[in-house]
Design a protein around this motif. Structure first.
Motif, PDB file in Angstrom:
ATOM      1  N   GLU A   1     -10.196  -8.238   6.272  1.00 14.97           N
ATOM      2  CA  GLU A   1      -9.022  -7.392   6.408  1.00 14.97           C
ATOM      3  C   GLU A   1      -9.478  -5.975   6.749  1.00 14.97           C
ATOM      4  OE1 GLU A   1      -5.383  -7.278   3.543  1.00 14.97           O
ATOM      5  OE2 GLU A   1      -6.958  -6.037   2.623  1.00 14.97           O
ATOM      6  N   ALA A   2      -8.734  -5.313   7.626  1.00 10.60           N
ATOM      7  CA  ALA A   2      -8.942  -3.894   7.930  1.00 10.60           C
ATOM      8  C   ALA A   2      -7.637  -3.181   7.611  1.00 10.60           C
ATOM      9  CB  ALA A   2      -9.315  -3.703   9.400  1.00 10.60           C
ATOM     10  N   ILE A   3      -7.729  -2.037   6.923  1.00 10.06           N
ATOM     11  CA  ILE A   3      -6.532  -1.293   6.530  1.00 10.06           C
ATOM     12  C   ILE A   3      -6.690   0.168   6.913  1.00 10.06           C
ATOM     13  CG2 ILE A   3      -5.892  -2.847   4.653  1.00 10.06           C
ATOM     14  CD1 ILE A   3      -7.215  -0.806   2.715  1.00 10.06           C
ATOM     15  N   SER A   4      -5.554   0.851   7.023  1.00  5.75           N
ATOM     16  CA  SER A   4      -5.594   2.275   7.334  1.00  5.75           C
ATOM     17  C   SER A   4      -4.304   2.941   6.893  1.00  5.75           C
ATOM     18  CB  SER A   4      -5.779   2.476   8.842  1.00  5.75           C
ATOM     19  OG  SER A   4      -5.826   3.840   9.159  1.00  5.75           O
ATOM     20  N   GLU A   5      -4.442   4.168   6.457  1.00  2.00           N
ATOM     21  CA  GLU A   5      -3.319   5.045   6.136  1.00  2.00           C
ATOM     22  C   GLU A   5      -3.445   6.220   7.100  1.00  2.00           C
ATOM     23  OE1 GLU A   5      -2.234   8.280   2.634  1.00  2.00           O
ATOM     24  OE2 GLU A   5      -4.116   7.199   2.613  1.00  2.00           O
TER      25      GLU A   5
ATOM     26  N   TRP B   1      -1.350   0.579   8.195  1.00  2.17           N
ATOM     27  CA  TRP B   1      -1.722  -0.527   9.087  1.00  2.17           C
ATOM     28  C   TRP B   1      -2.543  -1.566   8.340  1.00  2.17           C
ATOM     29  CZ3 TRP B   1       0.524  -0.062  13.726  1.00  2.17           C
ATOM     30  CH2 TRP B   1       0.739   1.207  14.279  1.00  2.17           C
ATOM     31  N   THR B   2      -2.332  -2.843   8.645  1.00  2.00           N
ATOM     32  CA  THR B   2      -3.153  -3.927   8.100  1.00  2.00           C
ATOM     33  C   THR B   2      -3.440  -4.937   9.194  1.00  2.00           C
ATOM     34  OG1 THR B   2      -2.067  -3.663   5.940  1.00  2.00           O
ATOM     35  CG2 THR B   2      -3.339  -5.676   6.290  1.00  2.00           C
ATOM     36  N   LEU B   3      -4.711  -5.287   9.330  1.00  2.00           N
ATOM     37  CA  LEU B   3      -5.140  -6.322  10.275  1.00  2.00           C
ATOM     38  C   LEU B   3      -5.907  -7.373   9.482  1.00  2.00           C
ATOM     39  CD1 LEU B   3      -6.552  -5.934  13.767  1.00  2.00           C
ATOM     40  CD2 LEU B   3      -7.952  -7.142  12.117  1.00  2.00           C
TER      41      LEU B   3
ATOM     42  N   MET C   1       0.843  -1.207   0.000  1.00  5.93           N
ATOM     43  CA  MET C   1       0.000   0.000   0.000  1.00  5.93           C
ATOM     44  C   MET C   1       0.874   1.252   0.000  1.00  5.93           C
ATOM     45  SD  MET C   1      -3.340  -0.669   2.430  1.00  5.93           S
ATOM     46  CE  MET C   1      -2.394  -1.012   3.917  1.00  5.93           C
ATOM     47  N   ALA C   2       1.960   1.234   0.788  1.00  4.76           N
ATOM     48  CA  ALA C   2       2.862   2.387   0.831  1.00  4.76           C
ATOM     49  C   ALA C   2       3.488   2.635  -0.536  1.00  4.76           C
ATOM     50  CB  ALA C   2       3.940   2.164   1.888  1.00  4.76           C
ATOM     51  N   ARG C   3       3.908   1.554  -1.214  1.00  8.84           N
ATOM     52  CA  ARG C   3       4.485   1.709  -2.562  1.00  8.84           C
ATOM     53  C   ARG C   3       3.469   2.295  -3.533  1.00  8.84           C
ATOM     54  NH1 ARG C   3       7.298  -3.014  -1.304  1.00  8.84           N
ATOM     55  NH2 ARG C   3       5.667  -4.356  -2.113  1.00  8.84           N
ATOM     56  N   GLN C   4       2.212   1.873  -3.394  1.00 11.21           N
ATOM     57  CA  GLN C   4       1.151   2.376  -4.274  1.00 11.21           C
ATOM     58  C   GLN C   4       0.657   3.755  -3.839  1.00 11.21           C
ATOM     59  OE1 GLN C   4      -1.954  -0.544  -5.549  1.00 11.21           O
ATOM     60  NE2 GLN C   4      -1.043  -1.770  -3.891  1.00 11.21           N
ATOM     61  N   ASN C   5       0.980   4.115  -2.593  1.00  5.44           N
ATOM     62  CA  ASN C   5       0.455   5.335  -1.976  1.00  5.44           C
ATOM     63  C   ASN C   5      -1.068   5.371  -2.070  1.00  5.44           C
ATOM     64  OD1 ASN C   5       0.745   7.729  -0.523  1.00  5.44           O
ATOM     65  ND2 ASN C   5       0.703   8.980  -2.376  1.00  5.44           N
ATOM     66  N   ARG C   6      -1.650   4.224  -1.708  1.00  2.34           N
ATOM     67  CA  ARG C   6      -3.097   4.073  -1.848  1.00  2.34           C
ATOM     68  C   ARG C   6      -3.601   3.026  -0.859  1.00  2.34           C
ATOM     69  NH1 ARG C   6      -5.856   2.374  -7.580  1.00  2.34           N
ATOM     70  NH2 ARG C   6      -7.995   2.312  -6.844  1.00  2.34           N
ATOM     71  N   PRO C   7      -4.498   3.417   0.061  1.00  2.14           N
ATOM     72  CA  PRO C   7      -5.043   2.422   0.985  1.00  2.14           C
ATOM     73  C   PRO C   7      -6.224   1.687   0.341  1.00  2.14           C
ATOM     74  CG  PRO C   7      -5.847   4.585   1.581  1.00  2.14           C
ATOM     75  CD  PRO C   7      -4.947   4.763   0.396  1.00  2.14           C
ATOM     76  N   TRP C   8      -5.963   0.480  -0.095  1.00  2.00           N
ATOM     77  CA  TRP C   8      -7.047  -0.329  -0.638  1.00  2.00           C
ATOM     78  C   TRP C   8      -6.690  -1.789  -0.464  1.00  2.00           C
ATOM     79  CZ3 TRP C   8      -7.896  -1.246  -6.482  1.00  2.00           C
ATOM     80  CH2 TRP C   8      -6.691  -1.469  -7.138  1.00  2.00           C
ATOM     81  N   HIS C   9      -7.651  -2.655  -0.734  1.00  2.00           N
ATOM     82  CA  HIS C   9      -7.503  -4.068  -0.391  1.00  2.00           C
ATOM     83  C   HIS C   9      -6.826  -4.912  -1.464  1.00  2.00           C
ATOM     84  CE1 HIS C   9      -9.656  -3.756   3.385  1.00  2.00           C
ATOM     85  NE2 HIS C   9     -10.502  -2.955   2.766  1.00  2.00           N
ATOM     86  N   PHE C  10      -6.505  -4.342  -2.604  1.00  2.00           N
ATOM     87  CA  PHE C  10      -5.882  -5.118  -3.668  1.00  2.00           C
ATOM     88  C   PHE C  10      -4.416  -4.750  -3.817  1.00  2.00           C
ATOM     89  CE2 PHE C  10     -10.364  -5.327  -4.448  1.00  2.00           C
ATOM     90  CZ  PHE C  10     -10.531  -6.682  -4.655  1.00  2.00           C
ATOM     91  N   GLY C  11      -3.589  -5.749  -4.040  1.00  2.00           N
ATOM     92  CA  GLY C  11      -2.159  -5.532  -4.191  1.00  2.00           C
ATOM     93  C   GLY C  11      -1.821  -4.937  -5.540  1.00  2.00           C
ATOM     94  N   SER C  12      -0.611  -4.438  -5.656  1.00  2.00           N
ATOM     95  CA  SER C  12      -0.169  -3.852  -6.922  1.00  2.00           C
ATOM     96  C   SER C  12      -0.127  -4.896  -8.037  1.00  2.00           C
ATOM     97  CB  SER C  12       1.210  -3.212  -6.760  1.00  2.00           C
ATOM     98  OG  SER C  12       2.140  -4.159  -6.268  1.00  2.00           O
TER      99      SER C  12
END
Length: 198
Positions: free
Chosen positions: A142-146, A190-192, A110-121
């Protein structure tokens, strides 16, 4: 004027200097010491002017730097999640190394993409990442946060949102993965992950 090594001062100077003579010296020293302490205390109470204000007029968040042993932070989050689950009569969850690995991979991605979402690059879903990390149980969510917030502030924010709250409070959950990636500027991803039967 100086005569025989003695300095003679005009009358006004003698009066001003005489406040430090031996009779009143200790009292004046105490008064001056008290005034200096008061000035130092007042200086400590003033705003240093270093608080940055955002466009909305509110103070900008301070950077929370994650230091030390990462396992301690994972166990703090585990304890917090289990306290919330216990309050609702739900079974506790345990950390799972495969879910931790999947969460760590996704936080960095997510940091590499600079985008908080549930799918990988690479187009991977949360289920794909858990499977790749060696998780053989049932992946539940899954729970995510930027954010710049601490893990406990992030958990509190997740509990206010229906989707992440449902993942964290899933009655079928028995295992949890939790990880993060912090950028140099302080932003934390963050990823849970939650699963059962792995």
């Amino acid at each position: 004027m100086q005569a025989n090594g003695i300095v003679h001062l005009p009358q006004g100077f003698r009066q001003a200097i005489s406040v430090f003579d031996t009779k009143t010296g200790p009292i004046m020293t105490r008064i001056l010491s008290f005034l200096v302490i008061c000035l130092v205390a007042l200086a400590a109470c003033t705003d240093s002017g270093t608080t940055a204000i955002g466009a909305d007029g509110r103070p900008l968040p301070t950077v929370y730097k994650i230091r030390g042993n990462p396992e301690k932070l994972q166990f703090r989050m585990l304890d917090s999640v289990n306290a919330l689950r216990q309050a609702q009569g739900l079974q506790p969850v345990q950390l799972n190394s495969s879910l931790n690995a999947a969460a760590a991979t996704h936080s960095k991605d997510m940091a590499r993409q600079n985008r908080p979402w549930h799918f990988g690059s690479d187009g991977s879903s949360p289920i794909d990442r858990a499977s790749r990390a060696g998780y053989f149980g049932t992946f539940l969510g899954e729970a995510i946060s930027e954010t710049y917030e601490t893990e406990t502030e992030t958990l509190a924010a997740w509990m206010q949102e229906p989707g992440p709250r449902a993942v964290i409070m899933d009655p079928k959950a028995t295992q949890m993965g939790f990880a993060w990636h912090q950028e140099g500027g302080g932003k934390i991803w963050w990823t849970l992950e939650m699963g059962s039967g792995g």
